[in-house]
Design an enzyme around this catalytic site. Structure first.
Site, PDB file in Angstrom:
ATOM      1  CB  SER A 117      43.988  50.603  36.407  1.00 21.65           C
ATOM      2  OG  SER A 117      45.339  50.336  36.150  1.00 21.65           O
ATOM      3  N   GLY A 118      44.908  48.130  38.528  1.00 25.64           N
ATOM      4  CA  GLY A 118      45.743  47.833  39.688  1.00 25.64           C
ATOM      5  C   GLY A 118      45.013  47.071  40.777  1.00 25.64           C
ATOM      6  CB  THR A 122      46.635  41.041  34.972  1.00 28.29           C
ATOM      7  OG1 THR A 122      45.991  42.025  34.157  1.00 28.29           O
ATOM      8  CG2 THR A 122      47.564  40.224  34.120  1.00 28.29           C
ATOM      9  CG  ASN A 170      48.933  47.683  37.724  1.00 29.48           C
ATOM     10  OD1 ASN A 170      49.968  47.234  38.226  1.00 29.48           O
ATOM     11  ND2 ASN A 170      48.016  46.919  37.160  1.00 29.48           N
ATOM     12  CB  SER A 173      48.716  49.296  34.017  1.00 34.26           C
ATOM     13  OG  SER A 173      47.371  49.494  33.662  1.00 34.26           O
ATOM     14  CB  SER A 174      46.276  44.859  31.301  1.00 33.56           C
ATOM     15  OG  SER A 174      46.641  43.931  32.291  1.00 33.56           O
ATOM     16  N   GLY A 399      40.361  47.993  33.687  1.00 34.31           N
ATOM     17  CA  GLY A 399      39.323  48.454  34.610  1.00 34.31           C
ATOM     18  C   GLY A 399      38.938  49.901  34.352  1.00 34.31           C
ATOM     19  CD  GLU A 401      42.685  53.456  32.382  1.00 36.44           C
ATOM     20  OE1 GLU A 401      43.592  52.629  32.439  1.00 36.44           O
ATOM     21  OE2 GLU A 401      42.588  54.315  31.481  1.00 36.44           O
TER      22      GLU A 401
HETATM   23  N1  LIG Z   1      46.667  38.357  44.746  1.00 35.20           N
HETATM   24  C1  LIG Z   1      47.686  39.181  44.766  1.00 35.20           C
HETATM   25  N2  LIG Z   1      48.696  38.944  45.619  1.00 35.20           N
HETATM   26  C2  LIG Z   1      49.731  39.752  45.671  1.00 35.20           C
HETATM   27  N3  LIG Z   1      49.845  40.838  44.907  1.00 35.20           N
HETATM   28  C3  LIG Z   1      48.873  41.146  44.031  1.00 35.20           C
HETATM   29  C4  LIG Z   1      47.737  40.314  43.911  1.00 35.20           C
HETATM   30  N4  LIG Z   1      46.944  40.857  42.983  1.00 35.20           N
HETATM   31  C5  LIG Z   1      47.550  41.953  42.529  1.00 35.20           C
HETATM   32  N5  LIG Z   1      48.708  42.128  43.142  1.00 35.20           N
HETATM   33  C6  LIG Z   1      49.653  43.238  42.946  1.00 35.20           C
HETATM   34  O1  LIG Z   1      48.955  44.240  42.329  1.00 35.20           O
HETATM   35  C7  LIG Z   1      49.533  44.537  41.076  1.00 35.20           C
HETATM   36  C8  LIG Z   1      48.459  44.905  40.096  1.00 35.20           C
HETATM   37  O2  LIG Z   1      47.711  43.815  39.800  1.00 35.20           O
HETATM   38  P1  LIG Z   1      47.161  43.588  38.338  1.00 35.20           P
HETATM   39  O3  LIG Z   1      48.181  43.879  37.347  1.00 35.20           O
HETATM   40  O4  LIG Z   1      46.561  42.247  38.320  1.00 35.20           O
HETATM   41  O5  LIG Z   1      46.033  44.652  38.278  1.00 35.20           O
HETATM   42  P2  LIG Z   1      44.984  44.860  37.143  1.00 35.20           P
HETATM   43  O6  LIG Z   1      43.676  44.832  37.799  1.00 35.20           O
HETATM   44  O7  LIG Z   1      45.236  43.889  36.090  1.00 35.20           O
HETATM   45  O8  LIG Z   1      45.244  46.282  36.663  1.00 35.20           O
HETATM   46  P3  LIG Z   1      45.156  46.843  35.225  1.00 35.20           P
HETATM   47  O9  LIG Z   1      43.757  47.107  34.925  1.00 35.20           O
HETATM   48  O10 LIG Z   1      45.949  48.047  35.298  1.00 35.20           O
HETATM   49  O11 LIG Z   1      45.773  45.849  34.343  1.00 35.20           O
HETATM   50  C9  LIG Z   1      50.279  43.307  40.682  1.00 35.20           C
HETATM   51  O12 LIG Z   1      51.361  43.622  39.850  1.00 35.20           O
HETATM   52  C10 LIG Z   1      50.747  42.790  42.019  1.00 35.20           C
HETATM   53  O13 LIG Z   1      51.922  43.447  42.424  1.00 35.20           O
HETATM   54 MG   LIG Z   2      45.811  43.938  34.196  1.00 33.97          MG
END
Ligand SMILES: Nc1ncnc2c1ncn2[C@@H]1O[C@H](COP(=O)(O)OP(=O)(O)OP(=O)(O)O)[C@@H](O)[C@H]1O
Ligand SMILES: [Mg+2]
Length: 1168
Positions: A117-118, A122, A170, A173-174, A399, A401
């Site tokens: 997560s994070g 997404t 996050n 977070s999704s 992801g 957790e």
């Molecule tokens: N390529 C990137 N460039 C800049 N910032 C990023 C990038 N990828 C992720 N982030 C930062 O990290 C944060 C978390 O990313 P994201 O929401 O995609 O994580 P996730 O893997 O989907 O987590 P989760 O499993 O909780 O949903 C985003 O809100 C953003 O602020």
């Molecule tokens: Mg996500």
């Protein structure tokens, strides 16, 4: 770094793009490489891995937690159409590869994004959507395509608002899993999509741990709701709602809820959610919030709603009767069964506080969960594709957790992650190694952790996994109580045999592939039940709002047997099934630290992720295994061009079996043998570079072919031009040849036409004299031809002047000759030189007289042809022609061309064959006074015919050819007159060059030489050859006999000038030819015979012709030479010396004519 190029350069500078190329394959090396790049804002290294059919990259993505300018449209453009090896690793590269593979291979693709997560899953998924929307459509793409792309992009704000929340890990977070299948038509344009959502974390609706928030949408709504909505649905500040404040966090750093709410409303509009629906959604959200504000008053085991006003408002929002709502929230219907087939007794049981709160929260969670499903469904309606051809699935699932307190939700999430890891292992490790064994490929097996054992621990029925145990407990324990958790605790001991499971007091531990996680048993059974109580379902189904009843379509009885564990297991396996049907691409997201900080690389934290993602195993397998493999048939189809044994000129020619074809290609390719192996059904290539080399060879072949085709075309074009030029030239040559030929034919024809009358005339003449008069040898030759105007009268101004008015009459015949005149005193006949001119009407004789020291032409006689009624000739060899004139003196001339003259007069005058042949010819000296000519043969006078002895009417003649002589080839020449003598001239010319023998050999029939031309009876070969050659034949009268070249050649010298080259060649030093007897023939002496007409040897030197008797030359005697004329001036009449130089004897003998040089024309006439 504004431009893509600058960014690219940086990308290439730091660390390794491809971590399979690391010098040492250790986790530390992987970490260090990641750090080196991360420190330079390079977040995308990759692993080049192999899968079943192709080499695919696993993209490693490290969350930078800051904006890096690498996602602009310009950079999108750089990746379009580029292979993954051309540009640095990038999320766009994965998107491009998936998209192109889909179109090229015509296979569905999937991109599996995994990570904690994070970690950035997404964000990565959104970048992929953005890329695809950017590179598709455009130009003439229709409205539908743009609409589809808009909907795809608008799904994100909508689903993120309802499905994402701020967590400790996050801020966005999704809280649900999402598999987004993008559909494409054959052209590669997006045609729609399908979203499958997994396991929304609905517990978040009613509770959040400190530092976390409920789903974004509630907070957004609270700040963004319209006044109307606030009035109608009681929307206040988020702070006013219990459900939004348990985490004690209302805002998120960097997130503008108001703006986001606007985006949500916009997205709803784009997707087509109408105003009523939107109002209902608002109503549901408000209902959930107000449900959370319901409080209970507890009295013993009975909990009742404490705040009637709130209850009323919730009932209003749900459009249900308050009493029903109250009942559903305070009581529960129980049913007791007395036997299998007996209907039980049902009764109402009041809920205790725990049960009442569970009912309340359950209602809120159910409404929200159903609302979320409705939204996804609604998106799918908007994205519905009519007939999709291809698909790219993007999996963005929560992801792995690990919290301090992990419950059922974490178990589900981690289970799904285990399943995804299984697919990854299967694709990259397990299948691969099994395939090597199956195919008999030599390689070093790699140890790796296969997490199937963990999946089995959770989902398998036998030995029972955690989910089956949970379901079992749910079925047997009805009540929501501690008893259920205790029952679970006991029964989980069945899982203890699995080494990845440990049962502890009130919780259990699972050793996941990503780490150990301890799960709390308490509440698990209830969560697994995932059931809304029958009372609550029946209550919401009584709603007056059809939107709300639509959210709960199922009957209250049907939901009993579907547990959350069962659902997630089913949907996870369905997902695995869907993914394994596609070509997979992997994005493995890593987070550099847990603090969401940029520029902080937490080594141990990253190392942990490296380990559980199994990156090291991936690299090892890749390096010891084979990057690429494909079945023989496909390999041949793709690479047959590489070998001359399998192809020719771009065409596949291989006729043998597939395995031998593959071997031929591999052996012929410039690739080391250790780089490939042939299995039982597939070709295996070790390094990706080998495959790229094969691709290059293939592409280069086409490139070379294109070059060769271009070259061939150019050659062809040049050749075409050359050929065209040749054809043009040939045509021009042909044209000019044709013109020449036409001109030659015309000339020949004209010559023939011109000659024909003379030919006929000659034949007529021949007939006149044939058998009657002895002949000159020359007259009988085929060369001798009538010519008519031997003097070329057109140019004879003096003669024409002398003719007076007669000058205008067409000249039919002209020649030099002599006329018999009578001395005025004694009347003695004698010969006197005359120009004889026969016009159509008259005969003119012109004489030269010296007047005032000038030679002057004077008309001697003019005899009308009409007055000539008959003619006489001797039978002997002489040139006399007597023309009997009525009413006047007869005209007696001696000319070499007397037969021709007679023939013409016979044809055109009044003679009419009235010709007498007699050696005594009576003639009229003048009208009425007659005299006689007597012809006496005197063999001593060899040249009598040419230079007759004439005295007092007596003429001595020598032997001529018999009168019976006939012209050779008479009959033949009658048919084709010009041909008869055409062949000889070449020989003549060549003979003149002094190569007679050789040339004759080459140009005449063997040994025959010139004999064929003349066939004169009584003459030997030598004579014939001599007489044939025209060169030594002087043409009396100055004219050259019509030579082989036709009349024109003979015309020039007719004026009395020596023929060109005559004197020089004819006899240097000899006396110049006389004016009347003419120049020696142009051909020069040539023949060995006597030089006819040449002067006798004199002081000027011997004529070339040799010392033979010189026929026709006057005997040397006093005055002889002068009489015959000396050189008299330049032989050409142009004043120039003759080529041979002035004849030494010339001036002495004749000297220049009185009065100096002649007037440029001709030599002096003989003195009368
Ligand atoms: N390529 C990137 N460039 C800049 N910032 C990023 C990038 N990828 C992720 N982030 C930062 O990290 C944060 C978390 O990313 P994201 O929401 O995609 O994580 P996730 O893997 O989907 O987590 P989760 O499993 O909780 O949903 C985003 O809100 C953003 O602020
Ligand atoms: Mg996500």
């Amino acid at each position: 770094m504004a431009g893509g190029a600058a960014w690219k350069d940086v990308m290439r500078q730091e660390g390794l793009d491809d971590m399979t190329l690391l010098s040492k394959v250790t986790n530390e090396q992987i970490r260090d490489n990641l750090k080196e790049r991360y420190d330079n804002d390079i977040i995308y290294p990759k692993l080049t891995l192999s899968s079943q059919t192709s080499i695919s990259d696993v993209l490693i993505s490290m969350n930078p937690y800051k904006a890096i300018p690498i996602y602009s449209k310009e950079i999108v453009a750089e990746y379009v159409g580029r292979s993954r090896i051309e540009l640095p690793p990038h999320i766009f590269s994965i998107a491009e590869e998936s998209y192109r593979s889909m179109l090229n291979e015509k296979e569905n693709q999937c991109i599996i994004i995994s990570g904690e997560s994070g970690a950035g899953k997404t964000e990565a998924a959104k970048k992929i959507m953005f890329y695809i929307a950017e590179v598709t459509g455009g130009g003439n793409s229709g409205g539908r395509l743009e609409q589809v792309k808009n909907i795809i992009l608008e799904t994100n704000p909508l689903l993120e608002a309802f499905g994402n929340a701020k967590t400790l890990r996050n801020n966005n977070s999704s809280r649900f899993g999402k598999y987004f299948e993008l559909y494409f038509n054959k052209n590669g344009d997006p045609d729609g999509g399908l979203i499958t959502n997994y396991l929304l974390e609905k517990s978040r609706v009613v509770f959040q741990i400190p530092g976390e928030r409920n789903f974004h949408v509630f907070y957004q709504y609270c700040v963004g709701a319209t006044q109307q909505e606030r009035n109608d649905y009681g929307i206040n500040s988020a702070q006013d709602f219990v459900y939004l404040t348990t985490g004690n966090t209302l805002t998120v750093e960097g997130m503008d809820d108001y703006q986001e709410w606007n985006d949500v409303r916009k997205a709803m509009n784009v997707i087509g959610i109408n105003a009523n629906e939107q109002a209902s959604i608002m109503q549901c959200l408000a209902a959930i919030l107000w449900i959370g504000n319901l409080t209970y008053r507890v009295a013993g085991e009975k909990a009742t709603i404490a705040d009637q006003g709130t209850l009323d408002f919730v009932a209003y929002l749900l459009s249900v009767p308050v009493a029903f709502l109250k009942s559903a929230l305070e009581t529960r219907q129980m049913e007791t069964k007395h036997g299998a087939n007996q209907r039980g007794t049902s009764y109402v049981v009041p809920l205790n506080e725990v049960q009442a709160l569970a009912a309340r929260d359950g209602l809120a969670k159910a409404i929200y969960s159903k609302l979320f499903d409705w939204l996804v469904e609604r998106l799918n309606v908007a994205l519905k594709s009519t007939s999709p051809d291809y698909c790219i699935g993007v999996l963005d699932i929560y992801g792995f957790e690990v919290f301090d307190n992990n419950s059922f939700e974490q178990l589900c999430i981690n289970y799904v992650n285990e399943k995804l890891q299984q697919i990854f292992i299967q694709f990259t490790l397990k299948n691969e190694q099994e395939e090597y064994v199956r195919e008999g490929i030599k390689w070093t097996p790699i140890e790796y952790f296969n997490n199937k054992i963990v999946c089995d621990l959770i989902e398998e029925k036998r030995p029972p996994g955690i989910f089956p145990v949970l379901d079992d407990v749910c079925r047997s324990v009805h009540a929501v109580s501690d008893g259920a958790d205790k029952a679970l605790q006991q029964r989980l001991s069945a899982c203890s045999e699995n080494p990845h499971f440990q049962l502890r007091a009130q919780n259990f531990l699972v050793k996941h592939y990503a780490g150990d996680v301890t799960y709390k048993v308490a509440g698990m059974v209830e969560k697994n039940k995932d059931q809304l109580g029958k009372d609550l379902i029946e209550m919401v189904q009584m709603s007056q709002n059809p939107f709300i009843t639509g959210l709960f379509p199922e009957s209250a009885d049907s939901v009993v047997n579907t547990t959350a564990g069962f659902k997630i297991k089913t949907s996870a396996n369905a997902l695995v099934g869907a993914l394994t049907k596609c070509t997979p691409h992997y994005v493995r997201c890593l987070k550099p630290n847990d603090q969401k900080l940029s520029n902080v690389f937490d080594g141990p934290r990253v190392m942990h992720q490296i380990k559980y993602l199994g990156l090291l195993d991936n690299i090892k397998v890749r390096r010891s295994g084979f990057a690429y493999r494909t079945i023989f048939k496909k390999f041949i189809e793709r690479y047959f061009l590489i070998s001359g044994r399998t192809s020719y000129a771009g065409q596949k020619t291989w006729k043998g079996d597939d395995i031998s074809g593959c071997r031929a290609i591999l052996e012929d390719a410039p690739v080391d043998k250790s780089e490939w192996q042939i299995g039982s059904s597939k070709v295996f290539l070790k390094a990706p570079e080998t495959l790229f080399a094969f691709e290059d060879l293939r592409v280069n072949y086409y490139h070379n072919m294109v070059s060769r085709i271009k070259t061939s075309y150019r050659t062809f074009r040049d050749h075409k031009h050359k050929v065209a030029n040749r054809i043009k030239n040939a045509f021009r040559t042909w044209k000019s040849c044709r013109e020449e030929a036409i001109a030659a034919i015309q000339k020949a024809y004209r010559a023939y036409k011109g000659a024909a009358p003379y030919f006929d005339l000659k034949m007529a003449g021949e007939k006149l004299v044939e058998g009657k008069k002895q002949r000159q040898r020359y007259s009988l030759t085929s060369v001798r031809k009538y010519f008519g105007d031997y003097l070329g009268m057109k140019g004879q101004r003096e003669l024409l002047a002398a003719m007076g008015p007669g000058a205008s009459e067409p000249v039919m015949f002209s020649a030099k000759g002599q006329a018999v005149v009578h001395s005025s005193i004694l009347g003695t006949p004698k010969l006197s030189p005359r120009f004889i001119i026969v016009t159509q009407n008259n005969i003119y004789t012109i004489m030269l007289k010296v007047k005032n020291n000038l030679a002057t032409h004077i008309l001697d006689r003019q005899v009308p042809i009409s007055q000539i009624n008959s003619a006489s000739m001797s039978t002997q060899y002489d040139n006399f022609l007597v023309l009997h004139v009525t009413e006047d003196a007869d005209l007696i001339v001696s000319t070499e061309f007397k037969t021709e003259m007679l023939a013409w007069l016979n044809q055109h005058g009044s003679i009419r064959n009235n010709v007498t042949y007699s050696d005594k010819i009576k003639y009229a000296k003048k009208k009425g006074a007659f005299k006689e000519l007597t012809f006496v043969k005197d063999t001593m006078h060899k040249q009598a015919a040419l230079n007759p002895y004439f005295k007092k009417g007596k003429i001595l003649t020598s032997d001529g050819m018999p009168a019976s002589s006939r012209v050779k080839n008479y009959e033949f020449r009658k048919k084709g007159a010009p041909k008869a003598r055409v062949e000889r001239p070449r020989e003549v010319v060549q003979v003149r060059r002094g190569n007679a023998t050789g040339i004759l050999r080459g140009t005449t029939k063997a040994g025959q030489g010139a004999k064929n031309t003349v066939n004169v009876p009584g003459h030997d070969d030598g004579e014939a050859a001599d007489s044939y050659a025209p060169a030594p034949t002087p043409i009396r009268g100055g004219g050259q006999p019509p030579g082989p070249g036709g009349p024109s050649r003979g015309a020039a010298p007719a004026r009395g000038a020596p023929a060109r080259g005559g004197p020089a060649r004819g006899g240097p030093g000899g006396p110049a030819p006389g004016p009347t007897r003419g120049a020696p023939q142009r051909g020069g002496p040539g023949g060995p015979g006597p030089a006819r007409g040449a002067p006798p040897s004199g002081p000027g030197g011997a004529p070339r012709g040799g010392p033979g008797p010189s026929r026709g030359a006057p005997p040397p005697g006093p005055g002889g030479a002068p009489q015959r004329g000396g050189p008299g001036g330049p032989p050409r009449g142009a004043g120039g010396p003759p080529r041979g130089g002035p004849a030494p004897g010339g001036p002495q003998r004749g000297g220049p004519a009185p009065g100096g040089p002649p007037r440029g024309r001709g030599a002096l006439p003989p003195r009368p």
